[in-house]
Write a protein that holds these residues in place. Structure first.
Motif, PDB file in Angstrom:
ATOM      1  N   ASP A 111       0.954  -1.207  -0.240  1.00  0.00           N
ATOM      2  CA  ASP A 111      -0.412   0.040   0.158  1.00  0.00           C
ATOM      3  C   ASP A 111       0.831   0.577   0.019  1.00  0.00           C
ATOM      4  N   GLN A 112       0.250   2.581  -0.464  1.00  0.00           N
ATOM      5  CA  GLN A 112       1.373   3.836  -0.274  1.00  0.00           C
ATOM      6  C   GLN A 112       2.132   3.520   1.394  1.00  0.00           C
ATOM      7  N   GLY A 113       1.125   3.938   2.224  1.00  0.00           N
ATOM      8  CA  GLY A 113       2.083   4.041   3.547  1.00  0.00           C
ATOM      9  C   GLY A 113       3.390   3.117   3.216  1.00  0.00           C
ATOM     10  N   ARG A 114       3.049   1.633   3.402  1.00  0.00           N
ATOM     11  CA  ARG A 114       4.688   0.852   2.883  1.00  0.00           C
ATOM     12  C   ARG A 114       5.294   1.490   2.220  1.00  0.00           C
ATOM     13  N   ALA A 115       4.732   1.716   0.927  1.00  0.00           N
ATOM     14  CA  ALA A 115       5.714   1.994   0.181  1.00  0.00           C
ATOM     15  C   ALA A 115       6.394   3.702   0.386  1.00  0.00           C
ATOM     16  N   LEU A 116       5.721   4.607   0.716  1.00  0.00           N
ATOM     17  CA  LEU A 116       5.824   5.376   1.552  1.00  0.00           C
ATOM     18  C   LEU A 116       7.505   5.980   1.713  1.00  0.00           C
ATOM     19  N   VAL A 117       7.524   5.121   3.434  1.00  0.00           N
ATOM     20  CA  VAL A 117       8.750   4.544   4.349  1.00  0.00           C
ATOM     21  C   VAL A 117       9.875   3.766   3.374  1.00  0.00           C
ATOM     22  N   HIS A 118       9.497   2.580   1.997  1.00  0.00           N
ATOM     23  CA  HIS A 118      11.031   2.229   1.718  1.00  0.00           C
ATOM     24  C   HIS A 118      10.956   3.930   0.624  1.00  0.00           C
TER      25      HIS A 118
END
Length: 139
Positions: A111-118
């Protein structure tokens, strides 16, 4: 083909950004990890990482790791560089939950949250690469 960590870092970052913008979280997430890995390895080379030109890879097995493990390896080389304090990574590794094998996972796991961390972790590496280029450490 010859290894070019800098080019690989840049193209993985560019493609990840396009995919993130298109809300393609799974592939963006994967490419952010690869961008970070390649950027870190290029910095490690600049700081003296041994490279086996015959095998076209880092000479030490532990330097062949992916984003989740290579984050801490930079410290091994950075500590021997004169201006090393300016190239420190945050202690918290944003790729602790990233694995190259995640490419096999169903896209609903991303999801966006996971991708945003990376994305943010890879952006940290992008900033260090740009700094190294400005300072003449990298081309």
């Amino acid at each position: 083909m010859n290894t070019d960590f800098l080019d690989a870092h840049q193209r993985h970052w560019d493609d990840a950004e396009r995919l993130f913008g298109a809300q393609r979280w799974a592939n963006a997430d994967h490419l952010y990890g690869l961008a970070a890995e390649c950027g870190i390895k290029r910095l490690m080379l600049a700081f003296g990482m041994p490279f086996d030109a015959g095998k076209n890879m880092p000479a030490k097995r532990e330097d062949r790791a992916h984003a989740h493990a290579i984050w801490t390896r930079l410290e091994s080389y950075r500590s021997g560089y004169g201006q090393s304090t300016e190239y420190a990574l945050p202690v918290q590794n944003p790729f602790n939950d990233w694995d190259v094998s995640d490419r096999y996972a169903h896209q609903s796991n991303f999801d966006q949250g996971r991708a945003l961390v990376h994305k943010n972790g890879a952006a940290t590496i992008c900033d260090l690469i740009k700094k190294a280029q400005r300072e003449g450490l990298l081309p």
